[in-house]
Structure formats: structure tokens, C-alpha cells
Design a protein around this motif. Structure first.
Motif, PDB file in Angstrom:
ATOM      1  N   ARG A  61     -20.975  35.455  -7.443  1.00  0.00           N
ATOM      2  CA  ARG A  61     -22.046  34.534  -7.727  1.00  0.00           C
ATOM      3  C   ARG A  61     -22.022  33.630  -6.394  1.00  0.00           C
ATOM      4  O   ARG A  61     -21.255  33.577  -5.559  1.00  0.00           O
ATOM      5  N   ARG A  62     -23.119  32.920  -6.158  1.00  0.00           N
ATOM      6  CA  ARG A  62     -23.274  31.927  -5.039  1.00  0.00           C
ATOM      7  C   ARG A  62     -22.327  31.023  -5.081  1.00  0.00           C
ATOM      8  O   ARG A  62     -21.699  30.518  -3.927  1.00  0.00           O
ATOM      9  N   GLU A  63     -22.118  30.053  -6.217  1.00  0.00           N
ATOM     10  CA  GLU A  63     -21.403  29.069  -6.190  1.00  0.00           C
ATOM     11  C   GLU A  63     -20.268  29.380  -7.543  1.00  0.00           C
ATOM     12  O   GLU A  63     -20.430  30.028  -8.323  1.00  0.00           O
ATOM     13  N   ARG A  64     -19.133  28.532  -7.101  1.00  0.00           N
ATOM     14  CA  ARG A  64     -17.963  28.683  -7.977  1.00  0.00           C
ATOM     15  C   ARG A  64     -18.488  28.179  -9.449  1.00  0.00           C
ATOM     16  O   ARG A  64     -17.995  29.002 -10.449  1.00  0.00           O
ATOM     17  N   ASN A 129     -30.013  33.929  -5.560  1.00  0.00           N
ATOM     18  CA  ASN A 129     -29.479  32.485  -5.118  1.00  0.00           C
ATOM     19  C   ASN A 129     -28.982  32.691  -3.667  1.00  0.00           C
ATOM     20  O   ASN A 129     -28.723  31.772  -3.176  1.00  0.00           O
ATOM     21  N   PHE A 130     -29.315  33.928  -3.061  1.00  0.00           N
ATOM     22  CA  PHE A 130     -28.808  34.075  -1.767  1.00  0.00           C
ATOM     23  C   PHE A 130     -29.864  34.047  -0.894  1.00  0.00           C
ATOM     24  O   PHE A 130     -30.719  35.021  -0.761  1.00  0.00           O
ATOM     25  N   PRO A 131     -30.053  33.238   0.033  1.00  0.00           N
ATOM     26  CA  PRO A 131     -31.367  33.099   0.752  1.00  0.00           C
ATOM     27  C   PRO A 131     -31.320  34.253   1.670  1.00  0.00           C
ATOM     28  O   PRO A 131     -32.323  34.515   2.157  1.00  0.00           O
ATOM     29  N   SER A 132     -30.363  34.697   2.053  1.00  0.00           N
ATOM     30  CA  SER A 132     -30.425  36.116   2.950  1.00  0.00           C
ATOM     31  C   SER A 132     -29.767  37.046   2.488  1.00  0.00           C
ATOM     32  O   SER A 132     -28.822  37.355   1.631  1.00  0.00           O
ATOM     33  N   PRO A 162     -34.153  30.813  -3.692  1.00  0.00           N
ATOM     34  CA  PRO A 162     -34.369  30.919  -2.128  1.00  0.00           C
ATOM     35  C   PRO A 162     -34.289  32.428  -1.524  1.00  0.00           C
ATOM     36  O   PRO A 162     -34.987  32.758  -0.540  1.00  0.00           O
ATOM     37  N   GLY A 163     -33.848  33.264  -2.227  1.00  0.00           N
ATOM     38  CA  GLY A 163     -33.823  34.908  -1.876  1.00  0.00           C
ATOM     39  C   GLY A 163     -34.989  35.546  -2.458  1.00  0.00           C
ATOM     40  O   GLY A 163     -35.004  36.966  -2.182  1.00  0.00           O
ATOM     41  N   GLY A 237     -44.706  31.230  -1.829  1.00  0.00           N
ATOM     42  CA  GLY A 237     -43.408  31.053  -0.877  1.00  0.00           C
ATOM     43  C   GLY A 237     -42.252  31.497  -1.551  1.00  0.00           C
ATOM     44  O   GLY A 237     -42.118  32.185  -2.545  1.00  0.00           O
ATOM     45  N   ALA A 238     -41.271  30.780  -1.148  1.00  0.00           N
ATOM     46  CA  ALA A 238     -39.969  30.906  -1.633  1.00  0.00           C
ATOM     47  C   ALA A 238     -39.392  30.322  -2.886  1.00  0.00           C
ATOM     48  O   ALA A 238     -38.381  30.618  -3.464  1.00  0.00           O
TER      49      ALA A 238
END
Length: 242
Positions: A61-64, A129-132, A162-163, A237-238
């Protein structure tokens, strides 16, 4: 696969399709409440029962802090099967030697730490959640098996975040209704979008009949259509207005 996991069985529909799908890269979900986490964890338990010590998974995941609920759900599924959890390493190990590690990538560069690793299964929760897509592609390079286990990458997610745009372009635009295998023009690898909505999750609806009503109160009309119906086209948009 359901016969191999006595304490968990995929629900008919998208979860069952996920557990049986042989495609290399799978995007599962597209709406809130579709049983994404259970599907990913249950699918891996079946793979572990089949391939035993040759099965090694990474769930990201993106954050802990986002890992907490997933780990707690995994305790309910894996603990009764005799799996043991190392809380320091965030690592499950089955009696047959299969392994599943939980990790978070708060920075895209964190994916480089896994380049020397080898996994049969990489699972990315809430990929939006991953922008890229860069760290996701780097994790894909860690998929390999000297024992010949067919490797797979499983991503779950909803519209928004964001992704949103790159996830939509990669998984939704080629097959908006899903369940069509797409062959990558560059790599030749296959990927597929398996849609899952709250209506497919009978267990959730039976245990929490008001869940849909709560989703309808969650925010703007755009956000409700995205979360409830898996509508990826509601924003230009995002991000949502929220």
C-alpha cells in the motif's frame, strides 16, 4: 481453488473470477465494497496451498497506516489455517513454507529496495493512491519463480486519487466493461480488468444493509457515482471536488 481453502471461499462472480484468472496482470475492483481485500487475500491463500514453499507474495500500500486493516483481516483468514505472523517483519508464513510480506511505498523510490527480491505474487491495494505508475512497474520486475510458479500481479482500486488518470488509461479505457484480456503492445504481457461492485458482495450487504445508503451520503454526486457504480468518467482531472 475454493476447495483448497476451507475457511474462505470466493463469492460467485468477480471474486471467483479473480481466483480462477490465469492472466499475468489483473486489476480488480473499480467500486467501493466489492470485496477487493478479501479477494486478494483469499486468492493468495489458495495459491499458497497449491504451490506451498515455492509461493512468495508481496502486498503493498502507499502508506504504512493503510496496511492496518488489511493485516487485521489477514489475521482472521490466515491465523486459523496455522499460518504464523512476524509482526516485526510484517510477514506471514504458512505451515508449508509459503510467505506473504506486507510493505508500504510512501516514496516512489522505495520500490527500488525490492529489485533484488523474487516474488510469485505482487498485490497492490488501492493502486490509485500512487501518483505515478513508475513504482508499480518496478515491482513488476520482481515477479519471478525459479520453480516455475506462474507469476501474477494483482492491483485493486477505485476511481479517484492522484493516480486516477494513469490507472484509467491502463486498465479501464481499453475495456470499460472489463473481462477482456488486453495484450500489451510493447511487452506482449496480458492484463485484464475484473469489475467488482458492492452489489457483488452479498456478504457485506447482508451484514451491513445500510452500506449503500452510507455510500450515497459520502460526498459529491461525482464521488457517489464513482464509489457506488465504479464510474471512471465522472471527473476531468485527477481529483474529485472533495
Amino acid at each position: 481453488m475454493a476447495d483448497e481453502v476451507s475457511l474462505w471461499r470466493p463469492q460467485p462472480g468477480p471474486q471467483e473470477a479473480l481466483c480462477e484468472c490465469p492472466v499475468f496482470e489483473i486489476f480488480f475492483g473499480g467500486a467501493r465494497g466489492g470485496g477487493k481485500t478479501d479477494g486478494a487475500l483469499g486468492r493468495f491463500a489458495g495459491r499458497a496451498a497449491r504451490y506451498k514453499g515455492d509461493c512468495s507474495g508481496l502486498m503493498v500500500r502507499r502508506e504504512r497506516t493503510q496496511l492496518y486493516d488489511t493485516i487485521e483481516r489477514s489475521r482472521a483468514l490466515y491465523g486459523p489455517l496455522g499460518w504464523r505472523f512476524n509482526d516485526t517483519e510484517k510477514l506471514w508464513r504458512s505451515p508449508d513454507g509459503a510467505r506473504l510480506k506486507f510493505a508500504h511505498l510512501e516514496r516512489d523510490s522505495d520500490a527500488e529496495s525490492y529489485q533484488g527480491h523474487g516474488y510469485t505474487d505482487v498485490m497492490i491495494e488501492e493502486i490509485g493512491n500512487f501518483p505515478s505508475k513508475a513504482p508499480v512497474m518496478k515491482l513488476m520486475a520482481a515477479l519471478r519463480s525459479a520453480a516455475g510458479v506462474p507469476c501474477q500481479m494483482i492491483a485493486t482500486g477505485n476511481p479517484g486519487g492522484p493516480g486516477h488518470q494513469w490507472v484509467k488509461a491502463r486498465y479501464i479505457d481499453p475495456s470499460p466493461l472489463g473481462n477482456t484480456v488486453i495484450v500489451d503492445d510493447v511487452t506482449g504481457l496480458e492484463r485484464v480488468f475484473i469489475p467488482a461492485k458492492v452489489g457483488d458482495n452479498k456478504i457485506l450487504l447482508n451484514s451491513d444493509p445500510s452500506y449503500v445508503a452510507k455510500l450515497k451520503q459520502s460526498g459529491s454526486p461525482e464521488l457517489v457515482r464513482a464509489w457506488l457504480y465504479g464510474d471512471w468518467s465522472v471527473i476531468a482531472g485527477a481529483f474529485f471536488p472533495e
